[in-house]
Write a protein that holds these residues in place. Structure first.
Motif, mmCIF file in Angstrom:
data_model
loop_
_atom_site.group_PDB
_atom_site.id
_atom_site.type_symbol
_atom_site.label_atom_id
_atom_site.label_comp_id
_atom_site.label_asym_id
_atom_site.label_seq_id
_atom_site.Cartn_x
_atom_site.Cartn_y
_atom_site.Cartn_z
ATOM 1 N N ILE A 147 0.834 -1.195 0.000
ATOM 2 C CA ILE A 147 0.000 0.000 0.000
ATOM 3 C C ILE A 147 0.869 1.245 0.000
ATOM 4 O O ILE A 147 0.620 2.206 -0.723
ATOM 5 C CB ILE A 147 -0.915 0.005 1.240
ATOM 6 N N LYS A 148 1.894 1.187 0.807
ATOM 7 C CA LYS A 148 2.774 2.348 0.860
ATOM 8 C C LYS A 148 3.395 2.624 -0.504
ATOM 9 O O LYS A 148 3.488 3.746 -0.957
ATOM 10 C CB LYS A 148 3.877 2.103 1.902
ATOM 11 N N ARG A 149 3.815 1.552 -1.089
ATOM 12 C CA ARG A 149 4.475 1.711 -2.387
ATOM 13 C C ARG A 149 3.512 2.299 -3.407
ATOM 14 O O ARG A 149 3.860 3.190 -4.176
ATOM 15 C CB ARG A 149 4.964 0.353 -2.866
ATOM 16 N N ARG A 150 2.323 1.805 -3.354
ATOM 17 C CA ARG A 150 1.360 2.285 -4.342
ATOM 18 C C ARG A 150 0.924 3.705 -4.043
ATOM 19 O O ARG A 150 0.705 4.505 -4.957
ATOM 20 C CB ARG A 150 0.164 1.345 -4.372
ATOM 21 N N GLN A 151 0.801 4.002 -2.807
ATOM 22 C CA GLN A 151 0.448 5.365 -2.458
ATOM 23 C C GLN A 151 1.536 6.326 -2.903
ATOM 24 O O GLN A 151 1.273 7.399 -3.420
ATOM 25 C CB GLN A 151 0.242 5.478 -0.947
ATOM 26 N N ARG A 152 2.737 5.880 -2.672
ATOM 27 C CA ARG A 152 3.846 6.735 -3.062
ATOM 28 C C ARG A 152 3.868 6.931 -4.570
ATOM 29 O O ARG A 152 4.236 7.982 -5.077
ATOM 30 C CB ARG A 152 5.159 6.105 -2.591
ATOM 31 N N ALA A 153 3.452 5.908 -5.243
ATOM 32 C CA ALA A 153 3.431 5.987 -6.700
ATOM 33 C C ALA A 153 2.180 6.690 -7.197
ATOM 34 O O ALA A 153 2.012 6.881 -8.393
ATOM 35 C CB ALA A 153 3.522 4.586 -7.293
ATOM 36 N N GLY A 154 1.335 7.069 -6.289
ATOM 37 C CA GLY A 154 0.114 7.727 -6.701
ATOM 38 C C GLY A 154 -0.900 6.784 -7.297
ATOM 39 O O GLY A 154 -1.795 7.184 -8.022
ATOM 40 N N LEU A 155 -0.761 5.534 -6.940
ATOM 41 C CA LEU A 155 -1.663 4.543 -7.490
ATOM 42 C C LEU A 155 -2.683 4.126 -6.456
ATOM 43 O O LEU A 155 -2.378 4.067 -5.278
ATOM 44 C CB LEU A 155 -0.877 3.310 -7.940
ATOM 45 N N PRO A 156 -3.842 3.833 -6.911
ATOM 46 C CA PRO A 156 -4.843 3.318 -5.998
ATOM 47 C C PRO A 156 -4.564 1.868 -5.688
ATOM 48 O O PRO A 156 -3.895 1.196 -6.476
ATOM 49 C CB PRO A 156 -6.149 3.476 -6.776
#
Length: 527
Positions: free
Chosen positions: A138-147
């Motif tokens: 989740i962190k990675r995706r959030q950082r990537a701006g991804l849902p």
DNA sequence: AAAAGCAGCAACCGCATCACC
DNA sequence: GGGTGATGCGGTTGCTGCTTT
């Protein structure tokens, strides 16, 4: 494995002098209770051996007595945790398989952050492991701006929900919310669900007979991005939940998309050819404060935060897909122009997914999850009949098809790709989308495993983080640190080959067990 | 090469629940 | 019914190695 090398551990066993002054200050070395100094920090192989030996003799439980009876200077909680997460048999180590990942996604979509329950359905995995995995993703995706939501997971979820709950299915396959007159429309079935949820969801105000559309749109309008959101609500209602996945601060999300232009939403609406013709109560009598449904606290911003419910701690139904899939299905950045185009295209050609029946999965989904759930339920019924929570897969508010919580899940699930209007081309979203049936997600493009591995050991050097001068304080890589005596004990776990279920320990792992440093490097060798 | 940031993991903490008295 | 200890759970922290700048 302990990477906390800075935290001094004992001297290869029971600390002769457990008080380590330089650790006390750090708060993670030792602690003292009732005159007994309890050690904190990484476990050593010797401590592991002691704990294993203790459990072997006394069984699990009575963790507080471990310290008294075994000499371990660890608190009971620490012992329990160490045992549960690292020492107990049948633990899997190593990366999650694709099947496991997919199962985690499914389970999380259903349960939220119920790591322990998820772990119960993932043999050999611990709640901590799953939690770490999820949080990392989740962190990675959030950082990537991804849902966090992948397409196929959403499709599956909504398909299942649609079949299980026709009223939800009505939403799923219903109109886009764009009425001929251009006004915004929110199916009132949504609010029926909300109303039905009022009994057990205290944050939901009395909706009375207020128009659903006016209620929600009115709330939206109070926010600085309300215009955007109202559009999105119609275009892609799933965004409601999606926004919340970004730390609950959809404002950030919106601002990141349109950092300089608050009027973008209006532009969008204009470009779409819609005006804000809410059927607001002119007298404002039904002007209810904004409310949050699951995930919809993203509606709240500084302007409406005063009415923002705080009682509910929302869990994110979370769905993921592989990075590769994401790259092809999700946007990482968006310009207003793209947004406009996306919305425009969306209006002109409704997405396939909106018309799709629940064809990808049946209520039992792909069978894997459901069978596990069923199994767990049966087991739970047997073993935990006294569970007063009755939440072991019994319908909870969030699980109840008619609940608002669930409707939200179904809402965003419906569209699979809830955030796409923010930048991903609607065309690409819906045209590129190909249901991934059965294959599940492939996070990080990991190769698919043909089958669920019984044990996927990822061997790591025993002393990889250990300096030569600290060889005697070997922090343990749990599963590799079984004492010889225990490994030799064929009756220990009923496994002739020792605790390595399904796999005979390799020479390397045996070497780990014996405590010999095989490598000072971190080269990992897949078992 | 050094610094900064990220990823992954283990462990701790606080709270809730359960069981027993 | 209340108190207390044990246990379980979820969230968070802290650490190290790796990667990027």
């Amino acid at each position: 494995m302990s990477r906390n090398a800075k935290v001094k551990v004992d001297n290869g066993g029971l600390p002769r002098d457990p008080i380590d002054s330089h650790l006390v200050d750090k708060g993670r070395g030792v602690s003292s209770t009732d005159g007994v100094v309890l050690k904190k920090g990484p476990w050593t192989s010797t401590e592991d051996a002691i704990l294993i030996d203790y459990v072997k003799k006394h069984g699990e439980g009575n963790w507080n007595s471990v310290q008294k009876n075994s000499g371990l200077t660890r608190c009971g909680k620490s012992c329990r945790l160490r045992w549960a997460n690292h020492l107990r048999p049948n633990l899997k180590k190593g990366a999650f398989s694709v099947e496991e990942e997919r199962l985690i996604h499914e389970l999380h979509a259903k349960m939220g952050n119920k790591w322990a329950r998820m772990a119960a359905l993932l043999p050999g995995r611990t709640d901590n492991e799953i939690k770490n995995y999820w949080n990392t993703r989740i962190k990675r995706r959030q950082r990537a701006g991804l849902p966090p939501y992948p397409v196929e997971q959403c499709e599956q979820a909504v398909a299942a929900e649609g079949q299980q709950n026709p009223s939800l299915h009505e939403i799923n396959t219903g109109d886009l919310g764009f009425l001929p007159n251009g006004s915004c429309h929110i199916p009132d079935v949504v609010f029926d669900s909300l109303k039905a949820s009022q009994g057990f969801l205290p944050f939901i105000p009395d909706l009375g007979k207020v128009s659903a559309s006016s209620l929600l749109m009115d709330s939206l309008e109070q926010t600085q991005f309300g215009s955007q959101m109202s559009c999105m609500l119609n275009c892609r209602r799933g965004l409601i939940s999606q926004c919340s996945s970004f730390g609950g601060n959809s404002e950030d999300l919106f601002s990141s998309l349109h950092p300089y232009d608050d009027s973008t939403g209006k532009e969008i609406m204009q470009s779409v050819g819609h005006s804000f013709s809410f059927d607001q109560d002119p007298a404002g009598k039904n002007h209810l404060p904004p409310f949050d449904v699951q995930g919809s606290h993203s509606f709240s911003n500084g302007n409406s935060s005063t009415s923002r419910p705080t009682a509910l701690k929302l869990e994110l139904p979370s769905l993921q897909c592989s990075e590769a899939e994401l790259n092809s299905r999700w946007i990482t950045s968006a310009s207003p122009q793209n947004l406009l185009e996306s919305v425009d295209r969306l209006i002109r050609s409704p997405p396939r997914s909106l018309q799709v029946e629940s064809k990808y999965i049946s209520p039992p989904n792909n069978g894997l999850l459901e069978s596990l759930v069923y199994e767990a339920t049966q087991s739970s019924a047997k073993n935990h009949s006294s569970d007063k929570n009755s939440n072991s897969f019994a319908p909870t508010p969030g699980d109840m098809g008619g609940s608002s919580l669930d409707f939200c899940g179904a809402e965003f699930d419906e569209y699979g790709d809830p955030i796409s209007p923010f930048g991903h081309s609607a065309t690409s979203i819906f045209n590129d989308y190909t249901p991934v049936s059965g294959s599940g997600s492939s996070l990080d493009n990991q190769p698919y495993a043909d089958s669920f591995p019984v044990l996927s050991l990822k061997e790591e050097p025993f002393n990889q983080f250990q300096s030569p001068e600290r060889e005697q304080e070997t922090p343990a890589k749990s599963i590799y640190t079984w004492p010889d005596a225990l490994l030799a004990s064929s009756d220990w776990f009923g496994q002739p080959s020792g605790p390595f279920i399904g796999e005979t320990p390799t020479s390397d792992s045996m070497a780990f067990v014996t405590g010999h440093d095989l490598s000072g490097d971190k080269g990992t060798a897949e078992a």
